[in-house]
Write an enzyme that holds these catalytic residues in place. Structure first.
Site, PDB file in Angstrom:
ATOM      1  N   GLU A   6      -2.269  -6.219  -3.923  1.00 63.64           N
ATOM      2  CA  GLU A   6      -2.026  -5.664  -2.680  1.00 63.64           C
ATOM      3  C   GLU A   6      -3.493  -6.125  -2.569  1.00 63.64           C
ATOM      4  O   GLU A   6      -4.658  -5.296  -3.291  1.00 63.64           O
ATOM      5  CB  GLU A   6      -1.304  -3.545  -2.905  1.00 63.64           C
ATOM      6  CG  GLU A   6      -1.478  -3.563  -1.445  1.00 63.64           C
ATOM      7  CD  GLU A   6      -1.699  -2.251  -1.252  1.00 63.64           C
ATOM      8  OE1 GLU A   6      -2.068  -1.607  -2.114  1.00 63.64           O
ATOM      9  OE2 GLU A   6      -0.360  -2.211  -0.487  1.00 63.64           O
ATOM     10  N   GLU A  39       4.925   7.630  -0.875  1.00 64.85           N
ATOM     11  CA  GLU A  39       4.937   6.426  -0.329  1.00 64.85           C
ATOM     12  C   GLU A  39       3.416   5.819  -0.504  1.00 64.85           C
ATOM     13  O   GLU A  39       2.892   5.696  -0.451  1.00 64.85           O
ATOM     14  CB  GLU A  39       4.836   6.625   1.396  1.00 64.85           C
ATOM     15  CG  GLU A  39       6.081   7.451   1.841  1.00 64.85           C
ATOM     16  CD  GLU A  39       5.787   8.001   3.226  1.00 64.85           C
ATOM     17  OE1 GLU A  39       7.145   8.192   3.324  1.00 64.85           O
ATOM     18  OE2 GLU A  39       5.281   8.129   3.772  1.00 64.85           O
ATOM     19  N   CYS A  94       0.325  -0.188   5.114  1.00 61.03           N
ATOM     20  CA  CYS A  94       0.927  -0.391   4.001  1.00 61.03           C
ATOM     21  C   CYS A  94       2.324  -1.492   4.073  1.00 61.03           C
ATOM     22  O   CYS A  94       2.931  -2.456   2.981  1.00 61.03           O
ATOM     23  CB  CYS A  94       1.685   0.773   3.401  1.00 61.03           C
ATOM     24  SG  CYS A  94       2.521   1.465   4.677  1.00 61.03           S
ATOM     25  N   LYS A 128      -4.948  17.209   1.991  1.00 63.99           N
ATOM     26  CA  LYS A 128      -6.324  16.570   1.641  1.00 63.99           C
ATOM     27  C   LYS A 128      -6.462  15.235   2.279  1.00 63.99           C
ATOM     28  O   LYS A 128      -5.305  14.575   1.819  1.00 63.99           O
ATOM     29  CB  LYS A 128      -6.571  16.266   0.346  1.00 63.99           C
ATOM     30  CG  LYS A 128      -8.148  16.268  -0.250  1.00 63.99           C
ATOM     31  CD  LYS A 128      -9.096  15.495  -1.124  1.00 63.99           C
ATOM     32  CE  LYS A 128      -8.596  14.154  -1.188  1.00 63.99           C
ATOM     33  NZ  LYS A 128      -9.216  12.859  -0.411  1.00 63.99           N
TER      34      LYS A 128
END
Ligand code: NAD
Length: 494
Positions: free
Chosen positions: A388, A252, A286, A176
């Site tokens: 973040e 991750e 990331c 997905k």
């Protein structure tokens, strides 16, 4: 208008519901996407199971390595289609997508073809702990039906990073992609079919997360594991979804990555590397640096060097050769980054460059543009130094000594990546080894050997992928213990 369908058991299928994917460059509609419902997700999982029970389930390592190489060739043959899909969805500069995203997709398949060829699955033989009295070995089996869920920032790169090892190990996948970047996965489905993968080995479902295809897939009773890249809080939701059936996960997740700049660094090289690490892909990697700790002797030079680098970035259309800076992925994400900009100022930041959204004319006025932004005057307690942001932003903080720098860098709930900039090799190793992160670079950033372990500490993930580490996640061992007869003592034999 491009219409994107789900790919189930070798066929493209429509659903009763569609959503529009819009361009972050100018807000125009890029594609109409068929959102998978429960029936389609069920069919995809069932197709994957049938593939495992069919000839794919007995395929050899050599056959699978050959398939992976044909897929890599297919990616290269359709490079321009993939490039157009990736750039259309993300708005990133064409040159960046050419160099990074699409090129890495082919490398991902070749790298795992090499790894599986070199290691085989019999390379996991155990030692025989019982001397001559028993022979122990482990056979590695595919995990089974693997759900692959990926984000929008490097869509094809991250998707293939998981699909390649999963197929190398003989699994069947239901993938997905992000609702923001559905296009390149659809081209990949065609490439994998053309390369000769049996029907059902690669299934694609489109849609959103909670209440949509993502949740339907991760909570499905027919999946044997989930490999996921995305936000830490989504990882937590997925962990809950698989918990009742206790399935393995590989995550991750997000980062709040630090760079540590020492007085003795090569300044030109450091500023070039630092600016790439803060601004590449509009800060939407990331691994991007959002915290820059600088030893006081070079603090002023580093701040001014980074400001100059930020001010050289030129927003513009992906195909504009004068532009080298794309938009954020969406207006929603832009609102989030803008709210962090406001919060930084509220908490005492001095904005040394950027701080807002560029005023662009014409069509681009409707895009999700943002200015590269640098803050000083904050400490580690500020929200933008802890959470973040996932944009082209960083806080720059001075330090005096090595221990202080290490403590500042490790003062975070995340633990994905760090970069140490120094000309002292001893210090480089010493400091990098003490970073509580999955990947610590010395005088480099995002320099990757695909065989090395990739993942994070804390909120940044669970497990490691890359080379042999991926083979471990995508297989499960069965230990076979063969008792050997012999003239053992009566006591031992009983
Ligand atoms: P996200 O977590 O919002 O979405 C990622 C994917 O998960 C999408 O496909 C989304 O539809 C799906 N999803 C969302 N909620 C779900 C749910 N409840 N159940 C199942 N699926 C669900 O992340 P994003 O905004 O697309 O991507 C940005 C994030 O990804 C950042 O945090 C970034 O750091 C992280 N990221 C990490 C790595 C890494 O390797 N560690 C790499 C790239 C991006």
């Amino acid at each position: 208008m491009t219409v994107l369908r789900n790919h189930v058991g070798g066929r493209f299928v429509e659903s009763g519901r569609t959503f529009d994917k819009t361009s972050p460059v100018d807000g125009t509609t890029v594609a109409v996407v068929h959102e998978a419902d429960a029936v389609i997700v069920d069919a995809a999982v069932a197709a994957a199971r049938r593939a495992l029970n069919g000839r794919w389930g007995t395929s050899s390592v050599a056959d699978r390595a050959a398939l992976l190489r044909r897929i890599a060739d297919g990616i290269e043959a359709r490079f321009e289609d993939l490039l157009a899909a990736e750039v259309g969805d993300t708005g990133k500069p064409v040159e960046l997508a050419r160099r990074l995203d699409v090129a890495r997709a082919a490398q991902n398949f070749r790298s795992f073809a090499d790894t599986i060829s070199a290691k085989g699955l019999d390379a996991f033989l155990t030692d025989t702990p019982d001397g001559g009295r028993a022979l122990n070995y482990a056979v590695r089996k595919p995990l089974g039906v693997v759900a692959v869920i990926v984000p929008w920032n490097l869509p094809l790169l991250l998707l293939t990073w998981k699909v390649a090892p999963a197929l190398a190990c003989g699994n069947a996948v239901v993938v997905k992609p992000s609702e923001e970047t559905p296009s390149s996965a659809t081209v990949l489905a065609e490439i994998i079919a053309e390369a000769g993968a049996p029907d059902g080995v690669f299934n694609l479902v489109h849609g959103f997360g909670a209440g949509s295809a993502g949740e339907l897939l991760t909570s499905h009773a027919g999946i044997d594991g989930v490999t996921f890249t995305g936000e830490s809080r989504t990882g937590s939701a997925i962990m809950k979804a698989v918990a009742p059936r206790v399935r393995p996960v590989s995550f991750e997740l997000g980062g709040k990555n630090a760079a540590l700049v020492f007085d003795d660094c090569d300044l030109d090289r450091t500023i070039e590397g630092l600016s790439r690490s803060v601004f590449t892909n509009t800060g939407q990697v990331c691994l991007c640096t959002e915290r820059v700790y600088v030893q006081r002797g070079v603090y002023d030079e580093v701040v001014s060097g980074l400001v100059e680098a930020a001010e050289r970035l030129r927003p513009g259309r992906p195909e504009d050769p004068a532009a080298n800076f794309g938009p954020l992925i969406s207006q929603t994400h832009r609102r989030k980054v803008m709210s962090y900009q406001a919060l930084a100022v509220e908490q005492g930041a001095k904005v040394v460059t950027g701080g807002g959204a560029p005023a662009l004319d014409g069509d681009l006025a409707a895009g999700a543009w943002i200015e590269p932004t640098l803050w000083t005057g904050l400490d580690n307690a500020a929200a933008v130094m802890r959470e973040e942001v996932f944009g082209p932003v960083a806080g720059i903080v001075p330090f005096d000594g090595e221990e202080e720098a290490i403590a500042l860098a490790n003062d975070t709930e995340y633990g994905l990546a760090a970069a140490v900039w120094t000309s002292d090799l001893d210090r480089g190793h010493r400091v990098a080894q003490r970073m509580d992160v999955g990947m610590a670079w010395v005088n480099a950033w995002y320099l990757r050997d695909l065989r090395s372990p990739f993942g994070g500490f804390g909120l940044s993930g669970v497990g490691r992928e890359g080379g042999e580490h991926s083979l471990h996640f995508y297989t499960s061992p069965t230990n076979v213990c063969v008792g050997l007869t012999g003239p053992w003592s009566a006591e031992e034999a009983s």
